[in-house]
Design a protein around this motif. Structure first.
Motif, PDB file in Angstrom:
ATOM      1  N   PRO A   1       9.082  14.907  -0.851  1.00 27.25           N
ATOM      2  CA  PRO A   1       9.644  15.106  -1.645  1.00 27.25           C
ATOM      3  C   PRO A   1       9.554  15.826  -3.014  1.00 27.25           C
ATOM      4  CG  PRO A   1      10.160  13.242  -1.483  1.00 27.25           C
ATOM      5  CD  PRO A   1       8.573  13.284  -1.008  1.00 27.25           C
ATOM      6  N   ALA A   2      10.109  16.966  -3.957  1.00 20.78           N
ATOM      7  CA  ALA A   2       9.615  17.348  -4.848  1.00 20.78           C
ATOM      8  C   ALA A   2       8.884  16.911  -5.784  1.00 20.78           C
ATOM      9  CB  ALA A   2      10.132  18.712  -5.243  1.00 20.78           C
ATOM     10  N   GLU A   3       9.429  15.575  -5.958  1.00 22.96           N
ATOM     11  CA  GLU A   3       8.695  15.046  -7.030  1.00 22.96           C
ATOM     12  C   GLU A   3       7.890  14.078  -7.307  1.00 22.96           C
ATOM     13  OE1 GLU A   3      12.230  14.690  -5.922  1.00 22.96           O
ATOM     14  OE2 GLU A   3      13.049  16.433  -6.795  1.00 22.96           O
ATOM     15  N   THR A   4       7.496  13.746  -5.639  1.00 15.41           N
ATOM     16  CA  THR A   4       6.367  12.716  -5.471  1.00 15.41           C
ATOM     17  C   THR A   4       5.353  13.134  -5.443  1.00 15.41           C
ATOM     18  OG1 THR A   4       8.537  12.184  -4.109  1.00 15.41           O
ATOM     19  CG2 THR A   4       5.680  11.104  -3.339  1.00 15.41           C
ATOM     20  N   GLU A   5       4.184  12.838  -5.552  1.00 17.74           N
ATOM     21  CA  GLU A   5       2.751  12.958  -5.826  1.00 17.74           C
ATOM     22  C   GLU A   5       1.766  12.079  -4.994  1.00 17.74           C
ATOM     23  OE1 GLU A   5       1.085  15.106  -9.154  1.00 17.74           O
ATOM     24  OE2 GLU A   5       2.241  13.728 -10.192  1.00 17.74           O
ATOM     25  N   ILE A   6       1.497  12.720  -4.364  1.00 10.60           N
ATOM     26  CA  ILE A   6       0.452  11.562  -3.681  1.00 10.60           C
ATOM     27  C   ILE A   6      -1.623  11.268  -3.973  1.00 10.60           C
ATOM     28  CG2 ILE A   6       2.261  10.712  -1.443  1.00 10.60           C
ATOM     29  CD1 ILE A   6       0.195  13.267   0.455  1.00 10.60           C
ATOM     30  N   ASP A   7      -1.681  10.395  -3.157  1.00 14.62           N
ATOM     31  CA  ASP A   7      -2.706  10.288  -3.494  1.00 14.62           C
ATOM     32  C   ASP A   7      -4.208   8.759  -2.615  1.00 14.62           C
ATOM     33  OD1 ASP A   7      -6.309  10.282  -4.092  1.00 14.62           O
ATOM     34  OD2 ASP A   7      -4.998   8.657  -6.057  1.00 14.62           O
TER      35      ASP A   7
ATOM     36  N   PHE B   1       0.760  -1.024   0.052  1.00 12.70           N
ATOM     37  CA  PHE B   1       0.379  -0.031   0.174  1.00 12.70           C
ATOM     38  C   PHE B   1       0.756   1.072  -0.027  1.00 12.70           C
ATOM     39  CE2 PHE B   1      -2.622   3.385   2.418  1.00 12.70           C
ATOM     40  CZ  PHE B   1      -3.328   3.221   1.553  1.00 12.70           C
ATOM     41  N   ASP B   2       0.934   2.177  -1.041  1.00 11.51           N
ATOM     42  CA  ASP B   2       1.717   3.255  -0.855  1.00 11.51           C
ATOM     43  C   ASP B   2       0.928   4.139  -1.790  1.00 11.51           C
ATOM     44  OD1 ASP B   2       3.235   4.841  -1.751  1.00 11.51           O
ATOM     45  OD2 ASP B   2       4.920   3.785  -1.744  1.00 11.51           O
ATOM     46  N   PRO B   3       0.618   5.338  -1.007  1.00 16.77           N
ATOM     47  CA  PRO B   3      -0.140   6.302  -2.024  1.00 16.77           C
ATOM     48  C   PRO B   3       0.715   7.478  -2.731  1.00 16.77           C
ATOM     49  CG  PRO B   3      -0.183   6.378   0.318  1.00 16.77           C
ATOM     50  CD  PRO B   3       0.414   5.756   0.559  1.00 16.77           C
ATOM     51  N   SER B   4       1.644   6.834  -3.000  1.00 18.46           N
ATOM     52  CA  SER B   4       2.426   8.057  -3.653  1.00 18.46           C
ATOM     53  C   SER B   4       2.898   7.047  -5.289  1.00 18.46           C
ATOM     54  CB  SER B   4       4.281   8.168  -3.469  1.00 18.46           C
ATOM     55  OG  SER B   4       5.075   7.225  -3.077  1.00 18.46           O
ATOM     56  N   ILE B   5       2.132   5.719  -4.823  1.00 18.29           N
ATOM     57  CA  ILE B   5       2.462   4.895  -6.267  1.00 18.29           C
ATOM     58  C   ILE B   5       1.190   5.841  -7.147  1.00 18.29           C
ATOM     59  CG2 ILE B   5      -0.188   3.768  -6.218  1.00 18.29           C
ATOM     60  CD1 ILE B   5       2.177   2.079  -7.416  1.00 18.29           C
ATOM     61  N   TYR B   6       0.696   7.411  -6.892  1.00 15.72           N
ATOM     62  CA  TYR B   6      -0.161   7.902  -8.045  1.00 15.72           C
ATOM     63  C   TYR B   6       0.147   8.474  -8.959  1.00 15.72           C
ATOM     64  CZ  TYR B   6      -3.162  12.400  -9.215  1.00 15.72           C
ATOM     65  OH  TYR B   6      -4.361  12.980  -9.359  1.00 15.72           O
ATOM     66  N   PRO B   7       1.151   8.573  -9.315  1.00 16.32           N
ATOM     67  CA  PRO B   7       1.726   9.093 -10.735  1.00 16.32           C
ATOM     68  C   PRO B   7       1.809   7.663 -11.776  1.00 16.32           C
ATOM     69  CG  PRO B   7       3.332   9.844  -9.484  1.00 16.32           C
ATOM     70  CD  PRO B   7       2.636   9.262  -8.541  1.00 16.32           C
ATOM     71  N   VAL B   8       1.313   6.102 -10.630  1.00 14.43           N
ATOM     72  CA  VAL B   8       1.659   5.179 -11.882  1.00 14.43           C
ATOM     73  C   VAL B   8       0.619   4.900 -12.547  1.00 14.43           C
ATOM     74  CG1 VAL B   8       2.444   2.763 -12.063  1.00 14.43           C
ATOM     75  CG2 VAL B   8       3.784   4.752 -10.321  1.00 14.43           C
ATOM     76  N   VAL B   9      -0.937   5.879 -11.050  1.00 15.79           N
ATOM     77  CA  VAL B   9      -2.127   5.029 -11.726  1.00 15.79           C
ATOM     78  C   VAL B   9      -2.293   6.320 -12.750  1.00 15.79           C
ATOM     79  CG1 VAL B   9      -4.057   5.353 -10.504  1.00 15.79           C
ATOM     80  CG2 VAL B   9      -2.731   4.518  -8.995  1.00 15.79           C
ATOM     81  N   LYS B  10      -1.598   7.381 -12.627  1.00 20.94           N
ATOM     82  CA  LYS B  10      -2.278   7.974 -13.664  1.00 20.94           C
ATOM     83  C   LYS B  10      -1.614   7.848 -14.856  1.00 20.94           C
ATOM     84  CE  LYS B  10      -1.092  12.728 -11.622  1.00 20.94           C
ATOM     85  NZ  LYS B  10      -0.373  13.812 -11.872  1.00 20.94           N
TER      86      LYS B  10
END
Ligand code: AMP
Ligand code: MG
Length: 337
Positions: free
Chosen positions: A159-165, A111-120
């Motif tokens: 971190p600047a490059e990380t996005e969470i959801d 479980f990792d909320p920073s998976i968001y860019p991959v989900v996108k």
């Protein structure tokens, strides 16, 4: 002998009277039901006693405003836009992030909320579905690492490059918040479904347990019914959102190790516990982690129950829920151990 018969008659009349009174008292609790749309899904609520739709709707809006990744003023958007700076967030956001972190750690990153860019990348945020190539996946996975989040009181930094959801945990949190506000307003009996994820308040008005049907991921008759008191019942499964391309099906729960839809041991997995956010985050985690993670997790957490519907159509369940299940479509049930 005569007196004894009279006594029996009186007793029988008393029992009938008590029966009538109990019946009357359960009939007198009025049921109210309403349907709302929030958090990108249908919310169904049933209350007993008084109509508290406004309270539920207010609470859903409050949580959505804080946690929605598509609302640019939400705490989560502020974090995603902060370019690595600290952001002051609400108590609710801290609570959800802390629960998410706990599940991230307990699931070894499944479980990792920073998976968001991959989900996108797969198009699940826009419905513009796409099968990315290896290079795109590798590149999007570079910044997937929830261990980098820093939470200190109400100040949070990523971190600047990380996005969470928080799409994998927010609905469960909303359910538990609704439970709390309803209880604060005097409701002792209610049942809420947020896109199929259930939160109950107390028991049914007559004091008995709720009966909740678990959906069949393949459609058709429900898998089983479960009897529960006050708790959260949250299910995850690939069947909830997916697309088909070139004869293959791709669903929305991504394995952070591969950046691809998780190849789960389960068609669906349901988690039952007192904390809605935990039930929600955990159901997503266990879907990715499969049997190994379920076994590991339940060996150190006795306060959650799990009902997994395996890819070979069996119900695998924890000991504590076994007796509360009535099979419907599912024919085989075994205790995980
Ligand atoms: P759920 O329906 O609660 O299982 O959550 C699924 C949603 O969580 C997806 O639609 C994504 O937005 C997000 N998600 C997908 N994979 C993961 C993952 N491995 N960890 C955390 N969130 C995820
Ligand atoms: Mg979830």
């Amino acid at each position: 002998m005569k007196n004894y018969s009279a006594l029996k008659l009186k007793l029988a009349m008393l029992l009938v009277l008590i029966g009538i009174m109990l019946n009357l008292s359960s009939c007198s609790v009025q049921e109210y039901s309403s349907q709302l749309y929030a958090m990108n899904t249908v919310v169904e609520v049933k209350f007993y006693g008084s109509d508290e739709t406004q309270i539920v709707s207010g609470e859903l809006n409050r949580i959505e405003k804080l946690l929605s990744v598509t609302n640019e003023n939400s705490d989560i958007s502020k974090l995603n836009y902060a370019q690595g700076e600290s952001v002051a967030v609400s108590d609710d956001t801290v609570k959800v992030l802390e629960t998410a972190f706990e599940i991230y750690a307990d699931s070894h990153g499944d479980f990792d909320p920073s998976i968001y860019p991959v989900v996108k990348l797969w198009g699940f945020t826009t419905d513009n579905y796409n099968v990315p190539d290896n290079a795109q996946i590798t590149s999007a996975l570079k910044n997937v690492d929830f261990s980098k989040i820093e939470i200190s009181d109400n100040s949070v930094r990523i971190p600047a490059e990380t996005e969470i959801d928080l799409g994998g945990i927010a609905k469960g949190y909303a359910g538990q918040c609704i439970r709390d506000v309803l209880k604060d307003s005097g409701i002792t009996s209610a049942i809420i479904s947020i896109g199929g994820n259930v939160q109950t308040v107390g028991n049914k008005p007559d004091g008995s347990n709720w009966t909740i049907g678990l959906k069949n991921p393949d459609g058709g008759e429900k898998l089983c019914d479960i009897k529960v008191g006050e708790c959260s019942v949250v299910t995850s499964g690939g069947y909830e959102r997916y697309f088909e391309m070139d004869g293959k099906t791709y669903h929305h729960i991504i394995d952070p190790d591969t950046g691809r839809p998780a190849e789960s041991d389960f068609k669906s997995v349901t988690v039952i516990c007192d904390d809605g956010a935990r039930a929600d985050g955990l159901s997503t985690a266990l879907y990715v982690g499969g049997f190994d993670l379920v076994k590991e997790y339940i060996s150190s957490h006795s306060d959650v129950e799990v009902i997994a519907y395996t890819v070979d159509d069996k119900l695998a369940v924890t000991q504590g829920i076994y007796d509360k299940i009535t099979l419907c479509f599912a024919e085989t049930i075994e205790i995980i151990g």
